[in-house]
Design a protein around this motif. Structure first.
Motif, PDB file in Angstrom:
ATOM      1  N   GLU A   1      -2.558   2.269  -8.458  1.00  0.00           N
ATOM      2  CA  GLU A   1      -2.907   2.783  -7.080  1.00  0.00           C
ATOM      3  C   GLU A   1      -2.381   4.227  -7.062  1.00  0.00           C
ATOM      4  OE1 GLU A   1      -2.256   1.447  -2.352  1.00  0.00           O
ATOM      5  OE2 GLU A   1      -1.084   0.402  -4.029  1.00  0.00           O
ATOM      6  N   TYR A   2      -1.382   4.812  -7.781  1.00  0.00           N
ATOM      7  CA  TYR A   2      -1.005   5.986  -7.686  1.00  0.00           C
ATOM      8  C   TYR A   2      -2.049   6.818  -8.460  1.00  0.00           C
ATOM      9  CZ  TYR A   2       3.943   6.208  -6.026  1.00  0.00           C
ATOM     10  OH  TYR A   2       5.162   6.275  -5.163  1.00  0.00           O
TER      11      TYR A   2
ATOM     12  N   THR B   1       0.785  -1.083   0.009  1.00  0.00           N
ATOM     13  CA  THR B   1       0.017   0.265   0.027  1.00  0.00           C
ATOM     14  C   THR B   1       1.082   1.299   0.041  1.00  0.00           C
ATOM     15  OG1 THR B   1      -1.588  -1.214   1.326  1.00  0.00           O
ATOM     16  CG2 THR B   1      -1.895   1.081   1.219  1.00  0.00           C
ATOM     17  N   ILE B   2       0.527   2.142  -0.780  1.00  0.00           N
ATOM     18  CA  ILE B   2       1.407   3.419  -0.691  1.00  0.00           C
ATOM     19  C   ILE B   2       1.240   4.126   0.320  1.00  0.00           C
ATOM     20  CG2 ILE B   2       1.260   3.594  -3.283  1.00  0.00           C
ATOM     21  CD1 ILE B   2      -0.634   5.955  -2.999  1.00  0.00           C
ATOM     22  N   SER B   3       2.163   4.839   0.921  1.00  0.00           N
ATOM     23  CA  SER B   3       2.247   5.417   2.223  1.00  0.00           C
ATOM     24  C   SER B   3       1.455   6.601   2.380  1.00  0.00           C
ATOM     25  CB  SER B   3       3.500   5.655   2.631  1.00  0.00           C
ATOM     26  OG  SER B   3       4.274   6.610   1.820  1.00  0.00           O
TER      27      SER B   3
ATOM     28  N   THR C   1       8.129   8.344  -6.083  1.00  0.00           N
ATOM     29  CA  THR C   1       7.553   9.682  -5.238  1.00  0.00           C
ATOM     30  C   THR C   1       8.608  10.721  -4.945  1.00  0.00           C
ATOM     31  OG1 THR C   1       6.071   8.321  -3.928  1.00  0.00           O
ATOM     32  CG2 THR C   1       6.607  10.421  -3.039  1.00  0.00           C
TER      33      THR C   1
ATOM     34  N   GLU D   1       8.259   2.671  -4.880  1.00  0.00           N
ATOM     35  CA  GLU D   1       7.529   3.821  -4.308  1.00  0.00           C
ATOM     36  C   GLU D   1       8.405   4.950  -3.934  1.00  0.00           C
ATOM     37  OE1 GLU D   1       4.236   5.109  -0.749  1.00  0.00           O
ATOM     38  OE2 GLU D   1       5.320   3.289  -0.751  1.00  0.00           O
TER      39      GLU D   1
ATOM     40  N   THR E   1       3.248   9.476   0.466  1.00  0.00           N
ATOM     41  CA  THR E   1       3.173   9.567  -1.142  1.00  0.00           C
ATOM     42  C   THR E   1       1.764  10.104  -1.385  1.00  0.00           C
ATOM     43  OG1 THR E   1       4.531   7.758  -1.627  1.00  0.00           O
ATOM     44  CG2 THR E   1       2.639   8.015  -3.026  1.00  0.00           C
ATOM     45  N   LYS E   2       0.764   9.855  -0.403  1.00  0.00           N
ATOM     46  CA  LYS E   2      -0.665  10.335  -0.671  1.00  0.00           C
ATOM     47  C   LYS E   2      -0.748  11.975  -0.731  1.00  0.00           C
ATOM     48  CE  LYS E   2      -3.023   6.276   0.824  1.00  0.00           C
ATOM     49  NZ  LYS E   2      -3.691   5.492   1.912  1.00  0.00           N
TER      50      LYS E   2
ATOM     51  N   THR F   1       9.547  -3.865  -7.652  1.00  0.00           N
ATOM     52  CA  THR F   1       8.885  -2.927  -6.916  1.00  0.00           C
ATOM     53  C   THR F   1       9.242  -2.757  -5.462  1.00  0.00           C
ATOM     54  OG1 THR F   1       7.131  -4.421  -6.421  1.00  0.00           O
ATOM     55  CG2 THR F   1       6.858  -3.312  -8.270  1.00  0.00           C
TER      56      THR F   1
ATOM     57  N   ILE G   1       8.357   6.585   3.574  1.00  0.00           N
ATOM     58  CA  ILE G   1       8.506   5.337   2.323  1.00  0.00           C
ATOM     59  C   ILE G   1       9.584   4.750   2.598  1.00  0.00           C
ATOM     60  CG2 ILE G   1       8.380   5.553  -0.016  1.00  0.00           C
ATOM     61  CD1 ILE G   1       7.330   8.515  -0.326  1.00  0.00           C
TER      62      ILE G   1
ATOM     63  N   VAL H   1       1.299  -0.982  -9.256  1.00  0.00           N
ATOM     64  CA  VAL H   1       1.725   0.158  -8.351  1.00  0.00           C
ATOM     65  C   VAL H   1       1.250   1.667  -9.128  1.00  0.00           C
ATOM     66  CG1 VAL H   1       3.547   1.603  -7.517  1.00  0.00           C
ATOM     67  CG2 VAL H   1       3.592  -0.983  -7.551  1.00  0.00           C
TER      68      VAL H   1
END
Length: 551
Positions: free
Chosen positions: A88-89, A46-48, A166, A162, A51-52, A158, A486, A85
């Protein structure tokens, strides 16, 4: 009867329609709201939140172009993982434009242009029809924003994608890169040395890192350039002059951030005999709130192995001078350390927090309660006996935050002198490079941060845990906690531990590790066999009991 069948068939049809309607509704909502259940402890799929936050702050379109071959199967699998990935971004931002391009369709001119862009054609080994072959493939990403473009030339997995992605988005969307300076002129850690080029690339913008990296000299008596955001003072071997300390102090008073990695001993090359080092920094750091111990630490419970040469053999053996910090001995509140698993600090000294008004001090890392200090003669050979002494937990890294008082607030400004220009007059004396009357000492800083660590040796070791700790520290001082969450997401080490009678934890020994290993590989098989035999004999016994009763 017919009506019943019609009614039953109608109910079945209505049920099917309702099910399909529910599935369609779920599918529609899923395109509007991205939801994923990630059951891993470190949320590696899951992206952190960091990153969000970066994606949510985008003010214009960022284009991400994946130049990936669709064959062979090994590359196709990586391409699929990369797409997951990027999907999800894309779910967390309306400002991303993501495209996948297969360069196999390019002509020679387009491939040449792609190579100039920084995405090369690479060769990989593949097994096809039981035969090893070499395939030419593309596995790169291009990130563009407002005319600026950065590339990730080769993406093989991967695992660290991330952080790389990012940080690159942050790099192209930031108007001006931050500058990290490394102090030079006193035998410090040399970021420009050939053996540390890989380390520099993790920082340097030109090496695909996040920052502009520069060397800083104080020997001319001039102030540190205002473009430097964070200053690294790592491994000073000769004492700083008062004027150099003054310029360090005023850099902090102007709001600059600083990392002090201070060695208390010097180890001549080819020996393991330590001699004390006078850096001249002790009084300055104590004034800020972190007192360096005039000692060397060992940890009798948690320490790492070190490599030694015995004749023609290289052996690894436990070395108490390589103090190992485990997860329970990191600060769980501070963003630099709250996700770290382990850190080895070679030849470190202790730190003591000195309470200061308007300063918040946080011990980032400490030894176990079996830490012990040594002073005086330092024979660092692994077989040299270490005397028993009182043990306790010692801080080895401290973060200081707040408004600092200048060390030179009530003092005269130290003069800086250099040799005068070449002259035939041998009696000419050095002259000041700057007039003290033209300067004003800043008595108090704005809100800023300082980190002090009792060794710089972990930088030269180039271990992943030490690099992560250092980069986390630089990120926190320079960018806040934007990227820390991240990088720290990937577990660097997960040692086996056993709870001790006193309530603490210790790492298992090699004998215990081997026992656990064989128990898991062989013991489980024997357990299944034993269960089968017991079940067989119980059934056989029951059968005989039934037969005897039947007679």
């Amino acid at each position: 009867m017919a009506n019943k069948q019609i009614r039953y068939g109608g109910n079945t049809l209505a049920f099917i329609v309702i099910i399909f309607g529910i599935l369609a509704l779920i599918n529609f909502l899923s395109t509007r709201r991205f939801i994923r259940a990630d059951l891993t402890e470190d949320k590696r799929y899951t992206i952190s939140k960091a990153t969000k936050n970066v994606l949510g702050s985008l003010d214009d379109i960022v284009t991400i172009t994946a130049y990936f071959s669709t064959a062979p199967a090994e590359v196709a699998r990586i391409r699929r993982d990369i797409k997951d990935v990027l999907d999800e971004y894309n779910a967390f931002s309306q400002k991303l434009q993501i495209d996948f391009v297969n360069p196999a369709d390019f002509d020679d001119a387009q491939k040449q242009e792609l190579r100039f862009k920084g995405i090369p054609e690479v060769q990989i080994n593949v097994v096809k029809k039981d035969k090893a072959e070499i395939a030419n493939v593309y596995m790169g990403l291009s990130i563009g924003y407002s005319g600026k473009e950065e590339t990730l030339p080769i993406v093989r997995s991967t695992g660290n994608l991330e952080y790389e992605l990012t940080s690159t988005i942050l790099k192209v969307t930031t108007k001006e890169a931050k500058t990290v300076g490394f102090l030079t002129g006193h035998g410090e850690f040399d970021i420009n040395a050939q053996q540390y080029q890989q380390f520099r690339q993790l920082l340097d913008k030109n090496g695909q890192g996040q920052y502009n990296v520069t060397s800083v000299s104080l020997q001319d008596g001039n102030a540190i350039d205002d473009t430097v955001t964070t200053l690294v003072v790592a491994g000073v071997q000769q004492p700083l002059t008062e004027r150099e300390k003054y310029e360090l102090d005023q850099f902090i008073m102007r709001g600059g951030r600083a990392i002090f990695l201070v060695d208390t001993i010097q180890i001549p090359p080819g020996t393991l005999q330590g001699t004390p080092v006078n850096t001249g920094l002790n009084d300055l750091l104590e004034h800020y709130g972190a007192k360096l111990g005039n000692n060397l630490l060992i940890d009798r419970r948690f320490h790492d192995n070190a490599r030694f040469q015995q004749g023609r053999m290289t052996v690894f053996q436990p070395y108490p001078y390589f103090v190992k910090i485990i997860k329970s001995n990191f600060s769980t509140e501070h963003t630099v350390t709250n996700q770290l698993e382990a850190l080895t600090l070679p030849w470190t000294s202790s730190l003591e927090v000195i309470p200061k008004e308007s300063i918040t001090a946080t011990p980032l890392a400490k030894t176990s309660e079996f830490g012990q200090t040594l002073q005086g003669y330092y024979n660092l050979m692994p077989d040299f006996p270490i005397p028993n002494a009182e043990t306790q937990a010692y801080p080895v890294a401290v973060a200081l935050e707040g408004q600092f008082k200048s060390f030179y607030a009530d003092k005269e400004i130290p003069t800086a002198a250099t040799d005068a220009a070449t002259s035939t007059d041998d009696s000419e004396t050095p002259v000041p490079t700057q007039e003290a009357e033209a300067q004003t000492t800043i008595p108090e800083s704005a809100q800023t941060q300082i980190v002090v660590v009792g060794t710089a040796q972990f930088l030269t070791q180039m271990r992943p845990d030490g690099i992560n700790f250092f980069l986390n520290t630089v990120d926190w001082l320079t960018l806040g906690d934007t990227l820390i969450g991240i990088r720290s997401q990937t577990i660097t080490e997960r040692p086996l531990q056993i709870k001790t009678p006193d309530g603490g934890f210790r790492e298992v020994s090699e004998i215990e590790k081997n026992f656990i290993r064989y128990l898991c590989t062989v013991g489980v098989s024997f357990l299944v066999i034993a269960f089968g035999l017991v079940r067989y004999f119980l059934k056989r016994r029951a059968k005989r009991l039934v037969e005897s009763m039947a007679r």
